[in-house]
Scaffold this active site. Structure first.
Site: not given
Length: 350
Positions: A16, A106, A287-288, A290, A316
């Site tokens: 990505e 993160q 998203h989680l 990832d 991603h």
């Protein structure tokens, strides 16, 4: 991708081709103590190289590992990172723009979680940026899952930072030295609660009320499930957060208000995205998915396999899995269960 002189070499234009490659590579270089050289940083973006938030992440992880850095400057397309030992304590990391401070968090999280000790860190910058999950995603989705894995992390929002003004601030307190437990999220289970939060800063309340009107119409939610939240912020900002609590944990979908965008359109798009997750009947959203990959890999390194079921993974997510496998002896297996659901497994390689 190749290895030279024990350094891990990462091409940031592969997959990505964005900032997640940089953040994951830095975090796991720090966890493993391996030198890192990354080239073509953010090579697939319109403005490649290190922007302010990426540079802040580099300097932040450099600070917590006493690292040697080369190429740590704005617009740099290459970076050399040689980490030292991880150290805990009190730190302040400021993006200086509306760039996402939650993504800086993160980046430094995982080396601090792996190393024994306690830290209190202040992050300043964007907390509600359209290019990253908002602060509420941390508190309602990500961190509850991390606590289920045995991790000790607390966060507090002191001021919101919407794009483009920025100026947000939140505090993280954590205790390191605990390996995450394995992930097992294969069933969503019963839906328990739902809530729509129309967040506004320095804007008329009517904007938020128009968004909530769409939520009630499109999703059939009651007035008691919809509320306006006024936040302190440097500049104007608006975000609509749709939160659903299930037995397996929560999902949060966000629509960001931008200049010139009708409040109704923002809400309609958020409702449509939430309906896709609800229809898929999976426990883990995009998203989680990832963000579960690194704790799964750390658990697998200790010999514990993990599994979750999610919607078809984004490029991603697949790129993130590939990068993680360069640093840790872990294999990720993606198996389509049907057109709406994919199972993701992590296990020790070999």
């Amino acid at each position: 991708m190749s290895t030279e002189s024990s350094a891990i070499i990462i091409d940031g234009s592969e997959g990505e081709g964005g900032g997640q490659i940089l953040r994951t590579s830095l975090a796991l270089a720090a966890v493993t103590g391996r030198p890192l050289r990354i080239v073509n940083i953010r090579g697939r973006r319109n403005k490649p190289g290190l922007l302010r938030q990426h540079l802040t992440a580099v300097r932040a992880i450099g600070a917590v590992t006493a690292a040697q850095l080369r190429g740590a400057e704005l617009r740099s397309s290459e970076l050399e990172f040689t980490p030292g030992p991880v150290s805990h304590g009190e730190q302040v990391f400021a993006v200086g723009t509306a760039g996402s401070a939650t993504l800086v968090f993160q980046t430094v999280l995982w080396p601090l979680i792996v190393a024994p000790g306690r830290s209190r860190i202040v992050f300043e910058g964007g907390t509600h940026n359209p290019m990253a999950p908002p602060f509420e995603f941390l508190t309602r989705v990500f961190l509850p899952h991390m606590r289920r894995l045995g991790l000790v992390i607390e966060v507090k929002l002191e001021q919101a930072g919407f794009y483009p003004a920025g100026g947000g601030r939140f505090v993280v307190e954590l205790e390191g030295g605990r390996a995450p437990a394995p992930v097992e999220l294969t069933r969503r289970g019963e839906l328990r609660e739902r809530e729509a939060l129309a967040l506004i800063a320095n804007l008329p309340a009517r904007v938020a009320k128009r968004e909530l009107g769409v939520v009630r119409r499109e999703l059939g939610w009651s007035r008691d499930e919809c509320r306006v939240v006024e936040l302190e912020g440097r500049g104007p900002g608006n975000a609509l957060c749709l939160i659903v609590e299930a037995e397996a944990g929560a999902e949060l979908v966000t629509g960001f208000g931008t200049k010139g965008a009708r409040a109704e359109l923002v809400a309609e798009q958020a409702c449509a995205e939430l309906r896709r997750w609800l229809d898929a009947e999976v426990p883990v959203g995009e998203h989680l998915a990832d963000q579960l990959l690194i704790p799964m890999a750390l658990a697998a390194r200790g010999g514990h396999a993990s599994v979750f079921v999610t919607t078809p993974p984004s490029r991603h997510t697949r790129t993130n899995a590939e990068i993680i496998s360069r640093f840790l002896p872990v294999e990720f297996v993606f198996e389509a269960l049907d057109e709406r659901r994919t199972q993701v497994r992590a296990k020790l390689r070999g």
